[in-house]
Design an enzyme around this catalytic site. Structure first.
Site, PDB file in Angstrom:
ATOM      1  N   GLY A  31       0.804  -1.223   0.000  1.00  0.00           N
ATOM      2  CA  GLY A  31       0.000   0.000   0.000  1.00  0.00           C
ATOM      3  C   GLY A  31       0.831   1.265   0.000  1.00  0.00           C
ATOM      4  N   ALA A  32       0.206   2.385   0.407  1.00  0.00           N
ATOM      5  CA  ALA A  32       0.814   3.714   0.274  1.00  0.00           C
ATOM      6  C   ALA A  32       1.281   3.858  -1.176  1.00  0.00           C
ATOM      7  CB  ALA A  32       1.957   3.910   1.272  1.00  0.00           C
ATOM      8  N   GLY A  36       5.117   4.243  -9.024  1.00  0.00           N
ATOM      9  CA  GLY A  36       5.808   2.970  -9.275  1.00  0.00           C
ATOM     10  C   GLY A  36       4.812   1.817  -9.256  1.00  0.00           C
ATOM     11  N   HIS A  37       3.941   1.816  -8.233  1.00  0.00           N
ATOM     12  CA  HIS A  37       2.913   0.759  -8.145  1.00  0.00           C
ATOM     13  C   HIS A  37       1.954   0.847  -9.333  1.00  0.00           C
ATOM     14  CE1 HIS A  37       3.757   1.208  -3.641  1.00  0.00           C
ATOM     15  NE2 HIS A  37       4.084  -0.043  -3.911  1.00  0.00           N
ATOM     16  N   GLN A  61       7.968  -9.270   7.752  1.00  0.00           N
ATOM     17  CA  GLN A  61       9.168  -8.895   6.997  1.00  0.00           C
ATOM     18  C   GLN A  61       9.856  -7.658   7.572  1.00  0.00           C
ATOM     19  OE1 GLN A  61       6.870  -8.124   3.182  1.00  0.00           O
ATOM     20  NE2 GLN A  61       8.398  -6.523   2.958  1.00  0.00           N
ATOM     21  N   GLN A 152      15.175  -8.499  -3.654  1.00  0.00           N
ATOM     22  CA  GLN A 152      13.879  -9.150  -3.426  1.00  0.00           C
ATOM     23  C   GLN A 152      13.417  -9.886  -4.695  1.00  0.00           C
ATOM     24  OE1 GLN A 152      10.313  -7.459  -1.275  1.00  0.00           O
ATOM     25  NE2 GLN A 152       9.688  -6.908  -3.329  1.00  0.00           N
TER      26      GLN A 152
END
Ligand code: PAF
Length: 278
Positions: A31-32, A36-37, A61, A152
């Protein structure tokens, strides 16, 4: 767009969608949401018939309770931002995902004994736990991740190799603010002035690349010296690595597939970035 909060409902809705032969793209996030998302969602939309966006601040995490506590959250704002181009938003509670303490243990060997794996112990195990669970619930055809979190991405590819999940991992390029700072939810924790200071690191790494030397030691020394000029910035690591093995590269001469990864703090906000060298 539909908002789903339980695993049972998610599976039920996706069962109907899959029975109609539709392809599913998953965009896992905490979220937030930022540009980019949005770029991940739009890419997923262009390659799949249905897009599932997950929004879940994954407690397992985070290695520091304070970091988890202040991680930016604004579900209402996120929903408004994506409603016109997202099909399903999966936003479960912590209890829904972890009714009991998770016990899964993953091993990514040399991929996790460096960079974020060293600075944030347990972080990648936590990422793997949630990503694997999301893959199990959604069983997507494709899943989308940003290249900013370069380590990641490598870990998730390894996870898929280990679990043999039938999902294609799609890497998407970093989206930057006009001053060059990589978009990140954590940028919200910075004042305008601090964001500007944070963007200097990207400028320095670009300059180090422009030095044109194959000497990695020289490049690293340049970055260290330049970053020190900004009192508020504390460098955690700057490392030049092979993009497949993530192992340090000693010289750029003849090396192929080389990226520089950096982690630094501006005040008490920790950021990461990645730039391709070759
Ligand atoms: O990159 C992130 O936002 C998170 O690590 C992820 C992949 C959504 C897992 O919580």
């Amino acid at each position: 767009m539909i908002l789903i909060e339980t695993i049972e409902k998610l599976k039920e809705v996706l069962f109907r969608i899959k029975s109609n032969g539709k392809t599913i793209g998953l965009v896992p996030t905490m979220g937030a949401l930022h540009e980019g998302h949005i770029s991940l969602i739009k890419k997923a939309k262009s390659e799949n018939q249905v897009v599932v966006l997950s929004i879940f601040v994954n407690p397992v995490q985070f290695d520091k309770p304070n970091d988890l506590e202040r991680y930016p959250r604004d579900l209402e704002k996120d929903l408004l931002l994506v409603e016109s181009f997202t099909d399903i938003v999966f936003a479960p509670s912590v209890k829904e995902i972890y009714p009991t303490e998770p016990t899964e243990k993953y091993n990514f060997d040399e991929l996790e004994n460096i960079m974020e794996g060293v600075s944030r112990p347990g972080h990648f195990n936590g990422v793997a736990i949630i990503v694997k669970r999301l893959f199990d619930y959604v069983q997507p055809n494709r899943a989308y991740f940003g290249e900013k979190d370069f380590q990641q991405l490598a870990i998730i590819r390894k996870l898929v190799e280990q679990t043999k999940d039938d999902v294609t991992i799609v890497a998407c390029p970093i989206v930057r603010e006009p001053n060059g700072l990589a978009m990140s939810s954590r940028n919200q924790l910075l004042s305008f002035a601090k964001r500007n200071i944070a963007s200097k690191v990207y400028g320095i790494i670009n300059k180090s690349k422009a030095l044109g030397t194959p000497n990695v030691k020289k490049i690293s020394e340049f970055v260290l010296t330049e970053v020190k000029k900004f009192e508020l910035v504390k460098l955690d690591y700057f490392t030049i690595i092979n993009d497949a093995t993530l192992q340090p590269v000693e010289s750029l001469e003849d090396a192929k597939g080389v990226v520089a990864c950096v982690a630094f703090s501006v005040g008490d906000v920790r950021l990461i970035d990645m730039i391709r060298f070759k």
